[in-house]
Design a protein around this motif. Structure first.
Motif, PDB file in Angstrom:
ATOM      1  N   VAL A  38     -63.700   5.365  -6.122  1.00 49.33           N
ATOM      2  CA  VAL A  38     -63.413   3.928  -6.256  1.00 49.33           C
ATOM      3  C   VAL A  38     -64.115   3.384  -7.495  1.00 49.33           C
ATOM      4  O   VAL A  38     -63.516   2.651  -8.290  1.00 49.33           O
ATOM      5  CB  VAL A  38     -63.861   3.159  -4.984  1.00 49.33           C
ATOM      6  CG1 VAL A  38     -63.791   1.658  -5.192  1.00 49.33           C
ATOM      7  CG2 VAL A  38     -63.035   3.579  -3.784  1.00 49.33           C
ATOM      8  N   LEU A  39     -65.389   3.741  -7.670  1.00 50.66           N
ATOM      9  CA  LEU A  39     -66.139   3.265  -8.835  1.00 50.66           C
ATOM     10  C   LEU A  39     -65.591   3.853 -10.131  1.00 50.66           C
ATOM     11  O   LEU A  39     -65.465   3.147 -11.136  1.00 50.66           O
ATOM     12  CB  LEU A  39     -67.622   3.612  -8.679  1.00 50.66           C
ATOM     13  CG  LEU A  39     -68.361   2.963  -7.511  1.00 50.66           C
ATOM     14  CD1 LEU A  39     -69.799   3.460  -7.444  1.00 50.66           C
ATOM     15  CD2 LEU A  39     -68.317   1.453  -7.598  1.00 50.66           C
ATOM     16  N   GLU A  40     -65.269   5.139 -10.112  1.00 54.08           N
ATOM     17  CA  GLU A  40     -64.786   5.810 -11.321  1.00 54.08           C
ATOM     18  C   GLU A  40     -63.425   5.300 -11.765  1.00 54.08           C
ATOM     19  O   GLU A  40     -63.109   5.309 -12.954  1.00 54.08           O
ATOM     20  CB  GLU A  40     -64.709   7.322 -11.083  1.00 54.08           C
ATOM     21  CG  GLU A  40     -66.057   7.974 -10.944  1.00 54.08           C
ATOM     22  CD  GLU A  40     -65.976   9.380 -10.366  1.00 54.08           C
ATOM     23  OE1 GLU A  40     -64.849   9.893 -10.142  1.00 54.08           O
ATOM     24  OE2 GLU A  40     -67.042   9.966 -10.127  1.00 54.08           O
ATOM     25  N   SER A  41     -62.612   4.849 -10.824  1.00 52.79           N
ATOM     26  CA  SER A  41     -61.263   4.405 -11.167  1.00 52.79           C
ATOM     27  C   SER A  41     -61.218   2.964 -11.678  1.00 52.79           C
ATOM     28  O   SER A  41     -60.174   2.512 -12.139  1.00 52.79           O
ATOM     29  CB  SER A  41     -60.334   4.556  -9.958  1.00 52.79           C
ATOM     30  OG  SER A  41     -60.725   3.663  -8.928  1.00 52.79           O
ATOM     31  N   ASP A  42     -62.331   2.266 -11.616  1.00 54.28           N
ATOM     32  CA  ASP A  42     -62.361   0.881 -12.093  1.00 54.28           C
ATOM     33  C   ASP A  42     -62.543   0.860 -13.611  1.00 54.28           C
ATOM     34  O   ASP A  42     -63.537   1.377 -14.120  1.00 54.28           O
ATOM     35  CB  ASP A  42     -63.504   0.112 -11.423  1.00 54.28           C
ATOM     36  CG  ASP A  42     -63.496  -1.349 -11.820  1.00 54.28           C
ATOM     37  OD1 ASP A  42     -62.647  -2.086 -11.317  1.00 54.28           O
ATOM     38  OD2 ASP A  42     -64.337  -1.726 -12.666  1.00 54.28           O
ATOM     39  N   PRO A  43     -61.596   0.261 -14.332  1.00 51.25           N
ATOM     40  CA  PRO A  43     -61.678   0.291 -15.797  1.00 51.25           C
ATOM     41  C   PRO A  43     -62.901  -0.422 -16.373  1.00 51.25           C
ATOM     42  O   PRO A  43     -63.473   0.033 -17.367  1.00 51.25           O
ATOM     43  CB  PRO A  43     -60.386  -0.379 -16.260  1.00 51.25           C
ATOM     44  CG  PRO A  43     -59.656  -0.819 -15.052  1.00 51.25           C
ATOM     45  CD  PRO A  43     -60.401  -0.367 -13.844  1.00 51.25           C
ATOM     46  N   LYS A  44     -63.321  -1.515 -15.755  1.00 51.36           N
ATOM     47  CA  LYS A  44     -64.498  -2.229 -16.274  1.00 51.36           C
ATOM     48  C   LYS A  44     -65.760  -1.394 -16.123  1.00 51.36           C
ATOM     49  O   LYS A  44     -66.590  -1.335 -17.029  1.00 51.36           O
ATOM     50  CB  LYS A  44     -64.673  -3.568 -15.550  1.00 51.36           C
ATOM     51  CG  LYS A  44     -63.789  -4.662 -16.068  1.00 51.36           C
ATOM     52  CD  LYS A  44     -64.207  -5.987 -15.457  1.00 51.36           C
ATOM     53  CE  LYS A  44     -63.538  -7.132 -16.170  1.00 51.36           C
ATOM     54  NZ  LYS A  44     -64.016  -8.421 -15.688  1.00 51.36           N
ATOM     55  N   ALA A  98     -77.187  -9.161 -22.606  1.00 49.01           N
ATOM     56  CA  ALA A  98     -77.157  -7.778 -22.119  1.00 49.01           C
ATOM     57  C   ALA A  98     -77.566  -7.708 -20.647  1.00 49.01           C
ATOM     58  O   ALA A  98     -76.982  -6.945 -19.864  1.00 49.01           O
ATOM     59  CB  ALA A  98     -78.073  -6.907 -22.969  1.00 49.01           C
ATOM     60  N   GLN A  99     -78.563  -8.513 -20.255  1.00 44.84           N
ATOM     61  CA  GLN A  99     -78.978  -8.548 -18.847  1.00 44.84           C
ATOM     62  C   GLN A  99     -77.859  -9.100 -17.972  1.00 44.84           C
ATOM     63  O   GLN A  99     -77.604  -8.586 -16.884  1.00 44.84           O
ATOM     64  CB  GLN A  99     -80.241  -9.391 -18.686  1.00 44.84           C
ATOM     65  CG  GLN A  99     -81.480  -8.707 -19.199  1.00 44.84           C
ATOM     66  CD  GLN A  99     -82.738  -9.504 -18.939  1.00 44.84           C
ATOM     67  OE1 GLN A  99     -82.932 -10.008 -17.838  1.00 44.84           O
ATOM     68  NE2 GLN A  99     -83.589  -9.619 -19.939  1.00 44.84           N
ATOM     69  N   GLU A 104     -73.462  -8.317 -14.048  1.00 43.68           N
ATOM     70  CA  GLU A 104     -72.039  -8.400 -13.719  1.00 43.68           C
ATOM     71  C   GLU A 104     -71.480  -7.034 -13.318  1.00 43.68           C
ATOM     72  O   GLU A 104     -70.702  -6.938 -12.363  1.00 43.68           O
ATOM     73  CB  GLU A 104     -71.262  -8.969 -14.901  1.00 43.68           C
ATOM     74  CG  GLU A 104     -71.513 -10.444 -15.124  1.00 43.68           C
ATOM     75  CD  GLU A 104     -70.950 -10.969 -16.443  1.00 43.68           C
ATOM     76  OE1 GLU A 104     -70.241 -10.208 -17.154  1.00 43.68           O
ATOM     77  OE2 GLU A 104     -71.230 -12.134 -16.765  1.00 43.68           O
ATOM     78  N   HIS A 105     -71.876  -5.993 -14.017  1.00 42.19           N
ATOM     79  CA  HIS A 105     -71.388  -4.657 -13.680  1.00 42.19           C
ATOM     80  C   HIS A 105     -71.971  -4.165 -12.348  1.00 42.19           C
ATOM     81  O   HIS A 105     -71.279  -3.523 -11.562  1.00 42.19           O
ATOM     82  CB  HIS A 105     -71.681  -3.676 -14.816  1.00 42.19           C
ATOM     83  CG  HIS A 105     -70.732  -3.820 -15.956  1.00 42.19           C
ATOM     84  ND1 HIS A 105     -70.929  -4.727 -16.972  1.00 42.19           N
ATOM     85  CD2 HIS A 105     -69.550  -3.207 -16.217  1.00 42.19           C
ATOM     86  CE1 HIS A 105     -69.922  -4.653 -17.823  1.00 42.19           C
ATOM     87  NE2 HIS A 105     -69.072  -3.736 -17.383  1.00 42.19           N
TER      88      HIS A 105
END
Length: 141
Positions: A38-44, A98-99, A104-105
């Protein structure tokens, strides 16, 4: 080889193989792999400098790796992945941006995992291996 040595070697091999099988069975968790997909497939998240990973899943709690904690502040991580931030103050606009980007990520990773029906909570675990690979010694816990 005499009979005793042969039997002893066979018994020892059976015990070692049994312990190895027990360890593999106890540590194998296919749900971790599914959540990581799920995490790997997210483009962001795929474009971010750090790969958030689910490191454990048990009883509705997913544990995700993170490069920051109270012991290792975000600034330390950001100075590694963005060398141009080294030496900048915490309130410098570039450091603040940057923080915020890291936050956000991290929130996105959390939201994606919490969106799965069997996940009730997300815990965070400091990624000491990533930090060590980048020359940061994380405090022992």
């Amino acid at each position: 080889m005499d009979t005793f040595t042969r039997n002893y070697s066979i018994a020892l091999a059976v015990i070692v193989l049994g312990l190895l099988a027990l360890w593999i069975t106890a540590s194998w968790n296919p749900r971790v792999g599914e959540l990581n997909e799920v995490l790997e497939s997210d483009p962001k998240l795929a474009d971010y400098v750090y790969d958030f990973r689910v490191v454990d899943y048990a009883d509705g709690v997913a544990t995700i790796s993170t490069p920051r904690s109270f012991d290792v502040p975000a600034m330390r991580f950001l100075e590694i992945v963005k060398p141009e931030l080294a030496g900048k103050a915490q309130d410098d606009p570039a450091m603040v941006a940057a923080q915020q980007n890291l936050i956000e990520h991290q929130k996105r990773a959390q939201t994606l995992i919490l969106g799965k029906p069997d996940v009730e909570r997300v815990d965070w675990q400091l990624d000491v291996q990533w930090l060590a690979e980048h020359g940061v010694q994380a405090p022992a816990r």
